[in-house]
Structures are given as structure tokens and as C-alpha cells.
Design an enzyme around this catalytic site. Structure first.
Site, PDB file in Angstrom:
ATOM      1  N   PRO A 182       0.830  -1.207   0.000  1.00 14.60           N
ATOM      2  CA  PRO A 182       0.000   0.000   0.000  1.00 14.60           C
ATOM      3  C   PRO A 182       0.865   1.258   0.000  1.00 14.60           C
ATOM      4  CG  PRO A 182      -0.663  -1.500   1.753  1.00 14.60           C
ATOM      5  CD  PRO A 182       0.616  -2.025   1.181  1.00 14.60           C
ATOM      6  N   ASP A 183       0.460   2.216  -0.802  1.00 20.38           N
ATOM      7  CA  ASP A 183       1.144   3.506  -0.832  1.00 20.38           C
ATOM      8  C   ASP A 183       0.079   4.574  -0.590  1.00 20.38           C
ATOM      9  OD1 ASP A 183       3.223   5.320  -1.009  1.00 20.38           O
ATOM     10  OD2 ASP A 183       3.894   4.692  -2.980  1.00 20.38           O
ATOM     11  N   GLY A 184       0.048   5.637  -1.360  1.00 19.66           N
ATOM     12  CA  GLY A 184      -0.891   6.723  -1.129  1.00 19.66           C
ATOM     13  C   GLY A 184      -2.340   6.287  -1.226  1.00 19.66           C
TER      14      GLY A 184
ATOM     15  N   ALA B 292      -3.156   2.970  -3.699  1.00 17.45           N
ATOM     16  CA  ALA B 292      -2.233   2.590  -4.762  1.00 17.45           C
ATOM     17  C   ALA B 292      -1.388   1.432  -4.234  1.00 17.45           C
ATOM     18  CB  ALA B 292      -1.345   3.777  -5.126  1.00 17.45           C
TER      19      ALA B 292
ATOM     20  N   THR C 224       1.703   5.491  -7.018  1.00 19.22           N
ATOM     21  CA  THR C 224       2.179   6.021  -5.744  1.00 19.22           C
ATOM     22  C   THR C 224       1.120   6.752  -4.924  1.00 19.22           C
ATOM     23  OG1 THR C 224       2.945   8.016  -6.862  1.00 19.22           O
ATOM     24  CG2 THR C 224       4.552   6.252  -6.542  1.00 19.22           C
TER      25      THR C 224
END
Length: 119
Positions: free
Chosen positions: A25-27, A39, A67
Site C-alpha cells: 500500500p502507498d498513497g 495505490a 504512488t
């Protein structure tokens, strides 16, 4: 005013490995139904989870490293997605020419407006 509630015991809300989802998991952003959009960096996709942690949707992207996601447009029904070229070699950059781009897609529900900071 600070909350006086005490945090509970940690618990797994969503397990990407158990769901067979690649990446990390990112943003993220939250939509008007309280669902969490994230994302998946290295996974080449955007996912939507219900408030209970149930996978609601998964959208493949034309590049491996999304991202961040953000809702925009006049009705907050456009999802904007930033992507990275980080960790891609020359061959992979040719394979994924959209890496490093700003992508957009229609969202099935509206997002929430981000608060505006005031000084």
C-alpha cells in the site's frame, strides 16, 4: 480537543497476501461511501476496500508503481493516480512507457473533498 478514547488491540483490517494482491500500500484516499482507495506500489493496481476491510474493486494500471490516488474534477468522480519510474531498469521503462505519468480514470463513486488549510 484531544480524544479521551484509548486505542484498542491492533488487528488486521485487510490482508493483501491472503487476497493474492501484489505490491504494498502507498498513497490513499477515502470516497463518499467511506471506502478506502489505495495505490499498490509494485502491484500495478488501485484497490478499493469497504470500511470493514472487504476488497470491493481492483483496477489494473499500465505501469507497476502507482504512488498516490486523489479524487478531483467538478464532481469528485475522477481518480487521479501518480506513478513512479523508481526501481525500473531501461528494459522495464520501455515495457511500461506510462510509468512516471499522471493517470486518471472515472471513479464509480465521488470522492471526498480534501480540507483546505488556513493560516
Amino acid at each position: 480537543m484531544p480524544s479521551t478514547r484509548q486505542p484498542g488491540e491492533p488487528r488486521v483490517w485487510a490482508d493483501l497476501d491472503a487476497l493474492g494482491l501484489p505490491g504494498v500500500p502507498d498513497g490513499a484516499a477515502v470516497d463518499s461511501e467511506g471506502c478506502y482507495w489505495s495505490a499498490l506500489y509494485g502491484g500495478g493496481r488501485i484497490v478499493r476496500f469497504s470500511p470493514e476491510g472487504r476488497l470491493e474493486a481492483s483496477f489494473e494500471l499500465p505501469c507497476p508503481h502507482p504512488t498516490m490516488v486523489a479524487f478531483g474534477g467538478p464532481d469528485l468522480r475522477t481518480l487521479y493516480i501518480t506513478t513512479a519510474t523508481q526501481h525500473l531498469n531501461d528494459e522495464e521503462r520501455k515495457r511500461w512507457p506510462d510509468a512516471g505519468s499522471l493517470l486518471r480514470m472515472p471513479a464509480p463513486v465521488a470522492g471526498l473533498a480534501e480540507p483546505v488549510a488556513t493560516s
